[in-house]
Design a protein around this motif. Sequence first.
Motif, PDB file in Angstrom:
ATOM      1  N   GLY A  35       0.842  -1.194   0.000  1.00 22.68           N
ATOM      2  CA  GLY A  35       0.000   0.000   0.000  1.00 22.68           C
ATOM      3  C   GLY A  35       0.869   1.231   0.000  1.00 22.68           C
ATOM      4  N   SER A  36       0.536   2.198   0.856  1.00 26.29           N
ATOM      5  CA  SER A  36       1.314   3.439   0.900  1.00 26.29           C
ATOM      6  C   SER A  36       2.692   3.156   1.501  1.00 26.29           C
ATOM      7  N   GLU A  38       4.114   4.430   4.051  1.00 23.65           N
ATOM      8  CA  GLU A  38       4.014   4.326   5.517  1.00 23.65           C
ATOM      9  C   GLU A  38       3.561   2.923   5.897  1.00 23.65           C
ATOM     10  N   HIS A  39       2.568   2.423   5.152  1.00 23.32           N
ATOM     11  CA  HIS A  39       2.018   1.100   5.397  1.00 23.32           C
ATOM     12  C   HIS A  39       3.088   0.029   5.168  1.00 23.32           C
ATOM     13  N   GLU A  40       3.853   0.206   4.081  1.00 27.43           N
ATOM     14  CA  GLU A  40       4.846  -0.814   3.723  1.00 27.43           C
ATOM     15  C   GLU A  40       5.999  -0.852   4.717  1.00 27.43           C
ATOM     16  N   THR A 344       2.721   0.800  -7.956  1.00 23.35           N
ATOM     17  CA  THR A 344       3.536   1.158  -6.793  1.00 23.35           C
ATOM     18  C   THR A 344       5.034   1.081  -7.118  1.00 23.35           C
ATOM     19  N   ARG A 371      -5.828   0.888  -1.189  1.00 18.97           N
ATOM     20  CA  ARG A 371      -5.765   2.264  -0.707  1.00 18.97           C
ATOM     21  C   ARG A 371      -4.318   2.727  -0.562  1.00 18.97           C
ATOM     22  N   GLY A 372      -4.065   3.959  -0.909  1.00 19.42           N
ATOM     23  CA  GLY A 372      -2.715   4.500  -0.713  1.00 19.42           C
ATOM     24  C   GLY A 372      -1.804   4.286  -1.912  1.00 19.42           C
ATOM     25  N   THR A 373      -2.267   3.520  -2.911  1.00 15.39           N
ATOM     26  CA  THR A 373      -1.409   3.278  -4.073  1.00 15.39           C
ATOM     27  C   THR A 373      -1.681   4.316  -5.169  1.00 15.39           C
TER      28      THR A 373
END
Length: 465
Positions: A35-36, A38-40, A344, A371-373
Amino acid sequence: MHIEFHGAAREVTGSCHLFQVGRYRFLVDCGLIQGSPEHEKLNREPLPFNAREIDAVVLTHAHLDHSGRLPLIIKAGFRGYIYAHRATASLCRVMLEDAAHLNEKEAERYNRYQAGRGKPRLEPLFDQNDVYTTERHFKPIDYHEPVEILPGVTVTLHDAGHILGSAIVELRLQEGNLSRHVVVSGDLGHVGAPILADPTVLEEADLVLMESTYGDRCHRPWDATWAELGEIIGSARAGKGNILVPAFAVGRTQELLYVFARYYRDWHLDEWHLFLDSPMAIEATALYRQYQGVYDKAAREIVANHGDPFAVPNLRLTRTAEESMRINDIRAGAIIIAGSGMCTGGRILHHLKRNLPFAQAHVLIVGFQARGTLGRALVDGAKHVHLFGEDVPVRARIHTVGGLSAHADQAGLTNWYAHFRNRPPVVLVHGEPSAMDALAQHLRTTLGARVHTPGLGQRLELARL
Ligand SMILES: [Zn+2]
Protein backbone atom coordinates in the motif's frame (compact mmCIF):
# COMPACT_ATOMS: atom_id res chain seq x y z
CA MET A 1 -6.34 -25.22 19.22
CA HIS A 2 -6.66 -21.71 17.86
CA ILE A 3 -6.05 -19.31 14.97
CA GLU A 4 -4.42 -15.88 15.30
CA PHE A 5 -4.87 -13.31 12.57
CA HIS A 6 -1.60 -11.57 11.79
CA GLY A 7 -2.43 -10.00 8.44
CA ALA A 8 -5.23 -9.25 5.98
CA ALA A 9 -7.45 -8.78 9.04
CA ARG A 10 -9.96 -6.07 8.08
CA GLU A 11 -7.55 -5.14 5.29
CA VAL A 12 -6.41 -6.62 1.99
CA THR A 13 -2.67 -7.23 2.15
CA GLY A 14 -0.21 -9.05 4.41
CA SER A 15 -2.16 -12.35 4.59
CA CYS A 16 -0.87 -14.38 7.54
CA HIS A 17 -2.93 -16.74 9.71
CA LEU A 18 -1.24 -18.59 12.55
CA PHE A 19 -2.68 -21.95 13.60
CA GLN A 20 -1.80 -23.62 16.88
CA VAL A 21 -2.62 -27.34 17.14
CA GLY A 22 -1.29 -29.03 20.26
CA ARG A 23 2.35 -28.03 20.52
CA TYR A 24 2.67 -27.31 16.80
CA ARG A 25 2.27 -23.96 15.10
CA PHE A 26 1.98 -23.27 11.40
CA LEU A 27 1.10 -20.36 9.14
CA VAL A 28 -1.28 -20.25 6.24
CA ASP A 29 0.35 -17.58 4.04
CA CYS A 30 3.02 -15.12 5.00
CA GLY A 31 2.37 -12.12 2.80
CA LEU A 32 3.87 -8.72 2.36
CA ILE A 33 2.05 -5.64 3.63
CA GLN A 34 1.44 -3.44 0.58
CA GLY A 35 0.00 0.00 0.00
CA SER A 36 1.31 3.44 0.90
CA PRO A 37 5.01 3.81 1.83
CA GLU A 38 4.01 4.33 5.52
CA HIS A 39 2.02 1.10 5.40
CA GLU A 40 4.85 -0.81 3.72
CA LYS A 41 7.24 0.25 6.48
CA LEU A 42 5.32 -2.13 8.74
CA ASN A 43 7.15 -4.99 6.98
CA ARG A 44 10.29 -3.81 8.78
CA GLU A 45 8.70 -4.10 12.23
CA PRO A 46 9.47 -7.24 14.26
CA LEU A 47 7.15 -10.12 13.37
CA PRO A 48 4.15 -10.47 15.70
CA PHE A 49 5.23 -14.05 16.56
CA ASN A 50 8.45 -15.94 17.16
CA ALA A 51 9.47 -17.35 13.77
CA ARG A 52 11.59 -20.05 15.48
CA GLU A 53 8.40 -21.47 16.99
CA ILE A 54 6.67 -21.85 13.62
CA ASP A 55 6.91 -25.46 12.40
CA ALA A 56 5.54 -25.14 8.85
CA VAL A 57 3.93 -22.79 6.34
CA VAL A 58 1.18 -23.57 3.85
CA LEU A 59 0.90 -21.16 0.95
CA THR A 60 -2.36 -20.47 -0.89
CA HIS A 61 -0.70 -18.81 -3.90
CA ALA A 62 2.30 -16.87 -5.14
CA HIS A 63 1.07 -13.26 -5.08
CA LEU A 64 3.41 -11.25 -2.87
CA ASP A 65 0.67 -10.17 -0.47
CA HIS A 66 0.49 -13.90 0.41
CA SER A 67 4.13 -14.95 0.04
CA GLY A 68 6.31 -11.84 0.38
CA ARG A 69 7.23 -12.15 4.07
CA LEU A 70 8.60 -15.70 3.64
CA PRO A 71 12.23 -14.49 3.38
CA LEU A 72 11.61 -12.41 6.52
CA ILE A 73 10.48 -15.35 8.65
CA ILE A 74 13.48 -17.33 7.44
CA LYS A 75 15.78 -14.47 8.39
CA ALA A 76 14.02 -14.48 11.78
CA GLY A 77 14.77 -18.16 12.35
CA PHE A 78 12.01 -20.24 10.70
CA ARG A 79 13.44 -23.68 9.85
CA GLY A 80 10.44 -25.67 8.60
CA TYR A 81 8.98 -26.53 5.21
CA ILE A 82 6.82 -24.30 3.02
CA TYR A 83 4.07 -26.42 1.42
CA ALA A 84 2.63 -25.08 -1.81
CA HIS A 85 1.28 -26.27 -5.15
CA ARG A 86 4.07 -27.04 -7.61
CA ALA A 87 3.19 -24.08 -9.83
CA THR A 88 3.10 -21.79 -6.81
CA ALA A 89 6.60 -22.89 -5.83
CA SER A 90 7.82 -22.10 -9.38
CA LEU A 91 6.06 -18.74 -9.46
CA CYS A 92 7.36 -17.80 -6.01
CA ARG A 93 10.91 -18.23 -7.23
CA VAL A 94 10.26 -15.73 -10.03
CA MET A 95 8.32 -13.28 -7.87
CA LEU A 96 10.53 -13.30 -4.79
CA GLU A 97 13.70 -12.95 -6.87
CA ASP A 98 12.16 -9.98 -8.64
CA ALA A 99 11.07 -8.46 -5.31
CA ALA A 100 14.59 -8.95 -3.90
CA HIS A 101 16.07 -7.23 -6.93
CA LEU A 102 13.73 -4.25 -6.44
CA ASN A 103 14.54 -4.15 -2.70
CA GLU A 104 18.26 -4.05 -3.47
CA LYS A 105 17.80 -1.28 -6.01
CA GLU A 106 15.60 0.74 -3.66
CA ALA A 107 18.11 0.48 -0.80
CA GLU A 108 20.97 1.39 -3.14
CA ARG A 109 19.13 4.46 -4.40
CA TYR A 110 18.20 5.55 -0.88
CA ASN A 111 21.73 5.11 0.40
CA ARG A 112 23.18 7.03 -2.52
CA TYR A 113 20.95 10.05 -1.94
CA GLN A 114 20.95 9.97 1.84
CA ALA A 115 24.70 9.34 2.16
CA GLY A 116 26.33 12.21 3.98
CA ARG A 117 23.04 13.57 5.29
CA GLY A 118 23.43 11.74 8.57
CA LYS A 119 20.62 9.28 7.93
CA PRO A 120 21.15 5.60 8.79
CA ARG A 121 21.78 3.29 5.88
CA LEU A 122 18.82 1.30 4.59
CA GLU A 123 19.27 -2.45 4.28
CA PRO A 124 17.12 -4.20 1.63
CA LEU A 125 14.02 -5.74 3.23
CA PHE A 126 15.41 -9.01 1.84
CA ASP A 127 17.95 -9.74 -0.88
CA GLN A 128 18.70 -12.42 -3.48
CA ASN A 129 20.54 -14.59 -0.97
CA ASP A 130 17.56 -14.55 1.39
CA VAL A 131 15.40 -15.68 -1.50
CA TYR A 132 17.77 -18.52 -2.46
CA THR A 133 17.59 -19.71 1.14
CA THR A 134 13.79 -19.43 1.08
CA GLU A 135 13.58 -21.53 -2.10
CA ARG A 136 15.23 -24.45 -0.33
CA HIS A 137 12.35 -24.63 2.17
CA PHE A 138 9.66 -25.28 -0.47
CA LYS A 139 7.89 -28.66 -0.59
CA PRO A 140 5.85 -28.67 -3.80
CA ILE A 141 2.60 -30.66 -3.66
CA ASP A 142 -0.33 -31.30 -5.99
CA TYR A 143 -4.04 -30.62 -5.77
CA HIS A 144 -6.24 -33.25 -4.07
CA GLU A 145 -3.32 -34.99 -2.40
CA PRO A 146 -3.62 -35.08 1.43
CA VAL A 147 -0.27 -34.44 3.14
CA GLU A 148 0.36 -34.76 6.87
CA ILE A 149 2.56 -31.70 7.38
CA LEU A 150 2.79 -32.02 11.17
CA PRO A 151 1.44 -34.51 13.73
CA GLY A 152 -2.30 -33.77 13.86
CA VAL A 153 -2.28 -31.50 10.77
CA THR A 154 -3.25 -32.82 7.34
CA VAL A 155 -3.45 -30.46 4.38
CA THR A 156 -5.21 -30.91 1.05
CA LEU A 157 -4.99 -28.26 -1.66
CA HIS A 158 -7.85 -27.64 -4.11
CA ASP A 159 -7.78 -25.40 -7.17
CA ALA A 160 -8.93 -21.86 -6.24
CA GLY A 161 -8.96 -20.63 -9.87
CA HIS A 162 -7.37 -17.29 -8.93
CA ILE A 163 -3.90 -17.54 -10.50
CA LEU A 164 -1.78 -20.46 -11.66
CA GLY A 165 -1.28 -22.85 -8.73
CA SER A 166 -3.66 -20.98 -6.42
CA ALA A 167 -5.19 -23.16 -3.75
CA ILE A 168 -8.03 -23.48 -1.32
CA VAL A 169 -6.44 -25.06 1.78
CA GLU A 170 -8.41 -27.80 3.48
CA LEU A 171 -7.10 -28.60 6.97
CA ARG A 172 -7.87 -31.63 9.13
CA LEU A 173 -6.71 -30.78 12.63
CA GLN A 174 -6.48 -33.15 15.58
CA GLU A 175 -5.54 -32.26 19.16
CA GLY A 176 -6.33 -35.00 21.72
CA ASN A 177 -10.06 -35.65 21.34
CA LEU A 178 -10.69 -32.39 19.55
CA SER A 179 -10.84 -32.58 15.76
CA ARG A 180 -11.57 -29.67 13.47
CA HIS A 181 -12.06 -29.43 9.73
CA VAL A 182 -11.11 -25.94 8.55
CA VAL A 183 -11.24 -24.62 4.98
CA VAL A 184 -9.23 -21.52 4.00
CA SER A 185 -10.42 -20.07 0.69
CA GLY A 186 -7.23 -18.17 -0.14
CA ASP A 187 -8.01 -15.74 -2.96
CA LEU A 188 -10.99 -17.16 -4.82
CA GLY A 189 -11.15 -16.91 -8.58
CA HIS A 190 -13.88 -15.35 -10.67
CA VAL A 191 -16.18 -17.98 -12.16
CA GLY A 192 -15.88 -18.03 -15.96
CA ALA A 193 -12.47 -16.33 -16.00
CA PRO A 194 -10.21 -17.20 -18.92
CA ILE A 195 -7.56 -19.96 -18.77
CA LEU A 196 -8.02 -21.44 -15.30
CA ALA A 197 -10.71 -23.68 -13.87
CA ASP A 198 -13.43 -22.25 -11.62
CA PRO A 199 -12.85 -22.40 -7.86
CA THR A 200 -13.40 -25.89 -6.43
CA VAL A 201 -16.52 -26.17 -4.29
CA LEU A 202 -16.34 -28.00 -0.98
CA GLU A 203 -19.35 -29.08 1.00
CA GLU A 204 -18.24 -29.67 4.54
CA ALA A 205 -16.26 -27.80 7.17
CA ASP A 206 -16.40 -26.84 10.83
CA LEU A 207 -15.05 -23.39 9.98
CA VAL A 208 -14.43 -21.44 6.79
CA LEU A 209 -11.93 -18.59 6.37
CA MET A 210 -12.96 -16.65 3.30
CA GLU A 211 -11.55 -13.67 1.43
CA SER A 212 -13.82 -10.65 0.89
CA THR A 213 -11.93 -8.34 -1.50
CA TYR A 214 -15.02 -7.68 -3.63
CA GLY A 215 -17.57 -8.46 -0.92
CA ASP A 216 -19.56 -5.33 -1.72
CA ARG A 217 -19.46 -5.48 -5.52
CA CYS A 218 -20.79 -7.42 -8.45
CA HIS A 219 -18.68 -7.78 -11.59
CA ARG A 220 -20.09 -7.23 -15.05
CA PRO A 221 -20.78 -10.36 -17.06
CA TRP A 222 -17.78 -11.56 -19.11
CA ASP A 223 -19.33 -10.76 -22.48
CA ALA A 224 -19.94 -7.16 -21.39
CA THR A 225 -16.34 -6.94 -20.16
CA TRP A 226 -14.93 -8.10 -23.51
CA ALA A 227 -17.21 -5.63 -25.30
CA GLU A 228 -16.01 -2.84 -22.99
CA LEU A 229 -12.36 -3.67 -23.64
CA GLY A 230 -12.98 -3.74 -27.38
CA GLU A 231 -14.67 -0.33 -27.22
CA ILE A 232 -11.82 1.26 -25.26
CA ILE A 233 -9.26 -0.10 -27.71
CA GLY A 234 -11.43 1.12 -30.59
CA SER A 235 -11.74 4.65 -29.22
CA ALA A 236 -8.02 4.83 -28.45
CA ARG A 237 -7.33 3.76 -32.02
CA ALA A 238 -9.57 6.52 -33.36
CA GLY A 239 -8.04 9.11 -30.98
CA LYS A 240 -4.48 8.04 -31.78
CA GLY A 241 -3.26 7.53 -28.23
CA ASN A 242 -1.31 4.94 -26.32
CA ILE A 243 -2.92 2.51 -23.93
CA LEU A 244 -1.11 1.73 -20.70
CA VAL A 245 -2.15 -1.34 -18.79
CA PRO A 246 -0.72 -1.64 -15.27
CA ALA A 247 -1.07 -5.36 -14.69
CA PHE A 248 -0.05 -7.94 -12.15
CA ALA A 249 2.71 -9.89 -13.85
CA VAL A 250 1.15 -13.12 -12.73
CA GLY A 251 -2.45 -13.76 -13.64
CA ARG A 252 -3.82 -10.61 -15.18
CA THR A 253 -1.08 -10.35 -17.80
CA GLN A 254 -1.68 -13.89 -19.04
CA GLU A 255 -5.44 -13.30 -19.16
CA LEU A 256 -4.88 -10.20 -21.26
CA LEU A 257 -2.58 -12.02 -23.69
CA TYR A 258 -5.09 -14.85 -23.89
CA VAL A 259 -7.98 -12.50 -24.80
CA PHE A 260 -5.77 -10.45 -27.12
CA ALA A 261 -5.04 -13.68 -29.01
CA ARG A 262 -8.74 -14.52 -29.05
CA TYR A 263 -9.97 -11.07 -30.20
CA TYR A 264 -6.95 -10.24 -32.31
CA ARG A 265 -8.96 -9.60 -35.48
CA ASP A 266 -12.09 -8.13 -33.85
CA TRP A 267 -10.06 -5.51 -32.01
CA HIS A 268 -7.74 -4.75 -34.94
CA LEU A 269 -4.76 -5.49 -32.75
CA ASP A 270 -2.59 -5.96 -35.84
CA GLU A 271 -2.64 -2.15 -36.17
CA TRP A 272 -1.00 -1.66 -32.76
CA HIS A 273 2.47 -1.99 -31.34
CA LEU A 274 2.00 -4.42 -28.47
CA PHE A 275 4.53 -4.58 -25.66
CA LEU A 276 4.85 -6.91 -22.72
CA ASP A 277 7.26 -4.72 -20.79
CA SER A 278 8.04 -6.86 -17.77
CA PRO A 279 10.73 -9.53 -17.45
CA MET A 280 8.78 -11.09 -14.59
CA ALA A 281 5.56 -11.26 -16.63
CA ILE A 282 7.53 -12.85 -19.48
CA GLU A 283 8.81 -15.54 -17.12
CA ALA A 284 5.41 -16.02 -15.53
CA THR A 285 3.84 -16.50 -18.97
CA ALA A 286 6.39 -19.25 -19.65
CA LEU A 287 5.23 -20.97 -16.44
CA TYR A 288 1.60 -20.62 -17.49
CA ARG A 289 2.56 -22.45 -20.69
CA GLN A 290 4.29 -25.16 -18.67
CA TYR A 291 1.39 -26.04 -16.34
CA GLN A 292 -1.36 -26.69 -18.89
CA GLY A 293 -2.82 -29.46 -16.72
CA VAL A 294 -4.71 -26.88 -14.64
CA TYR A 295 -6.38 -25.08 -17.59
CA ASP A 296 -10.15 -25.04 -18.03
CA LYS A 297 -11.88 -26.83 -20.90
CA ALA A 298 -11.85 -23.89 -23.32
CA ALA A 299 -8.14 -23.24 -22.81
CA ARG A 300 -7.34 -26.93 -23.28
CA GLU A 301 -9.29 -26.91 -26.55
CA ILE A 302 -7.31 -23.89 -27.74
CA VAL A 303 -4.08 -25.71 -26.94
CA ALA A 304 -5.30 -28.81 -28.79
CA ASN A 305 -6.44 -26.89 -31.87
CA HIS A 306 -4.06 -23.93 -32.10
CA GLY A 307 -1.14 -24.58 -29.78
CA ASP A 308 0.11 -21.70 -27.66
CA PRO A 309 -2.90 -19.88 -26.10
CA PHE A 310 -0.81 -16.73 -25.51
CA ALA A 311 0.46 -16.32 -29.06
CA VAL A 312 -0.15 -12.71 -30.15
CA PRO A 313 1.65 -12.21 -33.48
CA ASN A 314 2.97 -8.67 -33.02
CA LEU A 315 3.68 -8.85 -29.30
CA ARG A 316 7.12 -7.62 -28.40
CA LEU A 317 8.75 -8.82 -25.20
CA THR A 318 11.00 -6.16 -23.73
CA ARG A 319 13.43 -7.56 -21.21
CA THR A 320 16.05 -4.85 -20.78
CA ALA A 321 15.61 -1.39 -19.29
CA GLU A 322 16.95 0.14 -22.53
CA GLU A 323 14.26 -1.58 -24.62
CA SER A 324 11.68 -0.37 -22.13
CA MET A 325 12.89 3.24 -22.30
CA ARG A 326 12.76 3.13 -26.09
CA ILE A 327 8.99 2.59 -25.92
CA ASN A 328 8.83 6.17 -24.62
CA ASP A 329 9.46 7.45 -28.13
CA ILE A 330 6.16 6.06 -29.33
CA ARG A 331 3.48 8.71 -28.99
CA ALA A 332 0.54 6.82 -30.44
CA GLY A 333 -0.60 3.32 -31.29
CA ALA A 334 1.14 1.38 -28.52
CA ILE A 335 -0.49 -0.92 -26.00
CA ILE A 336 1.94 -1.36 -23.13
CA ILE A 337 1.40 -3.99 -20.46
CA ALA A 338 3.77 -3.41 -17.54
CA GLY A 339 3.92 -3.86 -13.78
CA SER A 340 3.33 -3.19 -11.06
CA GLY A 341 -0.38 -3.90 -11.01
CA MET A 342 -1.13 -1.11 -8.52
CA CYS A 343 1.47 1.31 -9.98
CA THR A 344 3.54 1.16 -6.79
CA GLY A 345 6.77 0.57 -8.71
CA GLY A 346 8.13 -1.07 -11.83
CA ARG A 347 8.29 0.05 -15.43
CA ILE A 348 4.69 1.24 -15.62
CA LEU A 349 5.82 4.33 -13.69
CA HIS A 350 7.98 5.77 -16.44
CA HIS A 351 5.26 5.04 -19.01
CA LEU A 352 2.73 6.82 -16.79
CA LYS A 353 5.03 9.81 -16.38
CA ARG A 354 5.38 10.03 -20.13
CA ASN A 355 1.70 9.48 -21.04
CA LEU A 356 -0.51 10.82 -18.22
CA PRO A 357 -0.21 14.47 -19.38
CA PHE A 358 -1.81 13.62 -22.77
CA ALA A 359 -5.57 13.68 -23.20
CA GLN A 360 -5.39 11.13 -26.01
CA ALA A 361 -3.65 8.55 -23.78
CA HIS A 362 -5.60 5.86 -21.98
CA VAL A 363 -4.89 3.94 -18.80
CA LEU A 364 -6.67 0.65 -18.43
CA ILE A 365 -7.07 -0.39 -14.80
CA VAL A 366 -7.76 -4.11 -14.77
CA GLY A 367 -7.11 -5.14 -11.17
CA PHE A 368 -7.80 -4.28 -7.57
CA GLN A 369 -6.10 -1.06 -6.39
CA ALA A 370 -5.37 -0.95 -2.66
CA ARG A 371 -5.76 2.26 -0.71
CA GLY A 372 -2.71 4.50 -0.71
CA THR A 373 -1.41 3.28 -4.07
CA LEU A 374 -0.89 5.41 -7.18
CA GLY A 375 -3.30 3.13 -9.06
CA ARG A 376 -6.00 3.90 -6.52
CA ALA A 377 -5.34 7.63 -6.82
CA LEU A 378 -5.85 7.40 -10.59
CA VAL A 379 -9.06 5.40 -10.16
CA ASP A 380 -10.28 7.99 -7.65
CA GLY A 381 -9.80 10.74 -10.22
CA ALA A 382 -6.56 12.44 -9.08
CA LYS A 383 -5.80 15.45 -11.30
CA HIS A 384 -2.11 15.48 -10.41
CA VAL A 385 0.19 12.71 -9.22
CA HIS A 386 3.76 12.59 -7.98
CA LEU A 387 6.20 10.58 -10.09
CA PHE A 388 9.98 10.52 -9.69
CA GLY A 389 9.82 13.64 -7.56
CA GLU A 390 7.82 15.57 -10.15
CA ASP A 391 4.26 16.78 -10.28
CA VAL A 392 2.57 15.13 -13.27
CA PRO A 393 -0.84 16.36 -14.47
CA VAL A 394 -3.37 13.63 -15.29
CA ARG A 395 -5.12 14.36 -18.57
CA ALA A 396 -5.19 10.79 -19.85
CA ARG A 397 -8.45 8.89 -19.66
CA ILE A 398 -8.57 6.36 -16.85
CA HIS A 399 -10.79 3.32 -17.41
CA THR A 400 -11.60 0.82 -14.70
CA VAL A 401 -12.52 -2.54 -16.17
CA GLY A 402 -13.77 -4.22 -13.01
CA GLY A 403 -15.10 -7.32 -14.76
CA LEU A 404 -11.60 -8.60 -15.41
CA SER A 405 -10.99 -9.18 -11.73
CA ALA A 406 -9.21 -12.34 -10.62
CA HIS A 407 -11.39 -12.34 -7.49
CA ALA A 408 -14.90 -13.62 -6.98
CA ASP A 409 -17.50 -10.88 -6.46
CA GLN A 410 -20.21 -10.81 -3.80
CA ALA A 411 -22.34 -13.35 -5.68
CA GLY A 412 -19.32 -15.56 -6.36
CA LEU A 413 -18.24 -15.55 -2.70
CA THR A 414 -21.78 -16.15 -1.48
CA ASN A 415 -22.34 -19.03 -3.90
CA TRP A 416 -19.03 -20.64 -2.97
CA TYR A 417 -19.88 -20.48 0.73
CA ALA A 418 -23.46 -21.66 0.10
CA HIS A 419 -22.10 -25.07 -1.03
CA PHE A 420 -21.16 -25.85 2.59
CA ARG A 421 -24.27 -27.79 3.52
CA ASN A 422 -23.93 -27.41 7.30
CA ARG A 423 -23.48 -23.58 7.12
CA PRO A 424 -20.30 -23.51 9.20
CA PRO A 425 -19.26 -20.28 10.90
CA VAL A 426 -17.28 -18.11 8.53
CA VAL A 427 -14.36 -15.79 9.25
CA LEU A 428 -13.93 -13.04 6.69
CA VAL A 429 -10.40 -11.91 5.89
CA HIS A 430 -8.64 -10.10 3.03
CA GLY A 431 -11.02 -7.19 2.51
CA GLU A 432 -11.30 -3.53 3.31
CA PRO A 433 -13.80 -3.00 6.16
CA SER A 434 -16.58 -1.66 3.91
CA ALA A 435 -16.40 -4.67 1.56
CA MET A 436 -16.07 -7.12 4.43
CA ASP A 437 -18.97 -5.68 6.44
CA ALA A 438 -21.24 -5.62 3.39
CA LEU A 439 -20.48 -9.28 2.68
CA ALA A 440 -20.93 -10.20 6.36
CA GLN A 441 -24.36 -8.59 6.35
CA HIS A 442 -25.27 -10.30 3.07
CA LEU A 443 -24.22 -13.76 4.34
CA ARG A 444 -26.17 -13.27 7.58
CA THR A 445 -29.39 -12.14 5.93
CA THR A 446 -29.42 -14.45 2.89
CA LEU A 447 -27.95 -17.62 4.40
CA GLY A 448 -28.20 -17.15 8.16
CA ALA A 449 -24.43 -17.57 8.45
CA ARG A 450 -22.52 -16.83 11.65
CA VAL A 451 -19.85 -14.39 10.51
CA HIS A 452 -16.70 -13.12 12.25
CA THR A 453 -14.50 -10.28 11.01
CA PRO A 454 -11.54 -10.39 13.40
CA GLY A 455 -9.09 -7.53 13.73
CA LEU A 456 -5.31 -7.74 13.61
CA GLY A 457 -3.79 -9.91 16.36
CA GLN A 458 -7.15 -11.36 17.42
CA ARG A 459 -7.44 -15.02 18.38
CA LEU A 460 -10.20 -17.52 17.62
CA GLU A 461 -10.45 -20.64 19.81
CA LEU A 462 -11.41 -23.62 17.67
CA ALA A 463 -12.79 -25.64 20.60
CA ARG A 464 -15.55 -23.08 21.00
CA LEU A 465 -17.02 -22.96 17.51
ZN1 LIG B 1 -3.95 -13.02 -5.04
